[in-house]
Design a protein around this motif. Structure first.
Motif, short mmCIF file in Angstrom:
data_model
loop_
_atom_site.label_atom_id
_atom_site.label_comp_id
_atom_site.label_asym_id
_atom_site.label_seq_id
_atom_site.Cartn_x
_atom_site.Cartn_y
_atom_site.Cartn_z
N ALA A 1 13.39 4.49 -14.62
CA ALA A 1 14.24 3.67 -13.75
C ALA A 1 14.14 4.12 -12.30
CB ALA A 1 15.68 3.74 -14.23
N HIS A 2 13.45 3.35 -11.53
CA HIS A 2 13.39 3.56 -10.08
C HIS A 2 12.98 2.23 -9.44
CE1 HIS A 2 9.17 4.15 -11.21
NE2 HIS A 2 8.85 3.86 -9.98
N GLY A 3 13.14 2.12 -8.16
CA GLY A 3 12.78 0.87 -7.48
C GLY A 3 13.57 -0.30 -8.02
N LYS A 4 12.91 -1.39 -8.30
CA LYS A 4 13.55 -2.61 -8.77
C LYS A 4 14.20 -2.42 -10.14
CE LYS A 4 10.46 -5.65 -6.30
NZ LYS A 4 9.43 -6.66 -6.40
N ARG A 5 13.63 -1.58 -11.00
CA ARG A 5 14.17 -1.36 -12.35
C ARG A 5 15.47 -0.56 -12.33
NH1 ARG A 5 12.64 -3.25 -16.15
NH2 ARG A 5 11.06 -3.29 -17.65
N GLU A 6 15.75 0.11 -11.25
CA GLU A 6 16.96 0.90 -11.15
C GLU A 6 18.20 0.02 -11.22
OE1 GLU A 6 18.06 4.71 -8.53
OE2 GLU A 6 17.55 2.93 -7.39
N HIS A 7 18.06 -1.26 -10.87
CA HIS A 7 19.20 -2.18 -10.81
C HIS A 7 19.28 -3.11 -12.01
CE1 HIS A 7 19.77 -0.73 -6.80
NE2 HIS A 7 18.49 -0.96 -6.55
N LEU B 1 0.80 -1.21 0.00
CA LEU B 1 0.00 0.00 0.00
C LEU B 1 0.85 1.27 0.00
CD1 LEU B 1 -2.83 1.28 0.18
CD2 LEU B 1 -2.60 1.15 2.67
N LEU B 2 1.92 1.29 0.76
CA LEU B 2 2.72 2.51 0.87
C LEU B 2 3.80 2.65 -0.19
CD1 LEU B 2 3.08 2.67 4.75
CD2 LEU B 2 1.44 3.87 3.29
N VAL B 3 4.45 1.53 -0.55
CA VAL B 3 5.57 1.57 -1.49
C VAL B 3 5.14 1.28 -2.92
CG1 VAL B 3 7.86 0.62 -2.00
CG2 VAL B 3 7.13 0.91 0.37
N GLY B 4 4.13 0.43 -3.09
CA GLY B 4 3.65 0.07 -4.41
C GLY B 4 4.28 -1.19 -4.98
N ASP B 5 5.30 -1.72 -4.31
CA ASP B 5 5.96 -2.93 -4.79
C ASP B 5 5.01 -4.12 -4.83
OD1 ASP B 5 8.36 -1.66 -4.99
OD2 ASP B 5 9.31 -2.66 -3.30
N VAL B 6 5.30 -5.05 -5.72
CA VAL B 6 4.59 -6.32 -5.75
C VAL B 6 5.04 -7.11 -4.53
CG1 VAL B 6 4.31 -8.49 -7.00
CG2 VAL B 6 4.47 -6.34 -8.26
N VAL B 7 4.07 -7.69 -3.83
CA VAL B 7 4.37 -8.51 -2.66
C VAL B 7 3.62 -9.83 -2.75
CG1 VAL B 7 4.97 -6.62 -1.09
CG2 VAL B 7 2.57 -7.33 -1.31
#
Length: 98
Positions: free
Chosen positions: A91-97, A15-21
């Motif tokens: 590019a941010h979050g997981k895509r940044e890497h 909810l706060l970060v938006g990442d898939v969990v």
């Protein structure tokens, strides 16, 4: 004709970060390899209801079929593999890497 239940994991977005969990027993984890694989449809339905009630933690809760034939956990649909890589607009979050 009814569809047969396939092994699945419970997935959502933080909810706060938006990442898939993914649900791992009682905790939400960010790695599919740590997710709990559900093989019983009745159990999966109950767990899905419980997970959906966690409105202060996650949004968009649903079951996602997985393949466990090679000993690991792999998604069976392109959409789920794409979701796991994170947002694709910049590019941010997981895509940044990547």
């Amino acid at each position: 004709m009814t569809k047969s239940f396939k092994p699945s994991v419970i997935t959502a977005n933080d909810l706060l970060v938006g990442d898939v969990v993914y649900l791992n027993g009682t905790d939400w984890v960010r790695s599919l390899s740590e997710a709990e694989v559900l093989t019983d449809e009745a159990d999966a339905d109950i767990r899905l209801l419980e997970a959906s009630a966690q409105v202060a933690t996650v949004v968009g809760v649903y079951l996602s079929p997985v393949d466990t034939s090679d000993g690991g956990i792999e998604t069976t649909h392109f959409r789920e593999a794409f979701r796991a890589t994170g947002p694709s607009n910049y590019a941010h979050g997981k895509r940044e890497h990547i």
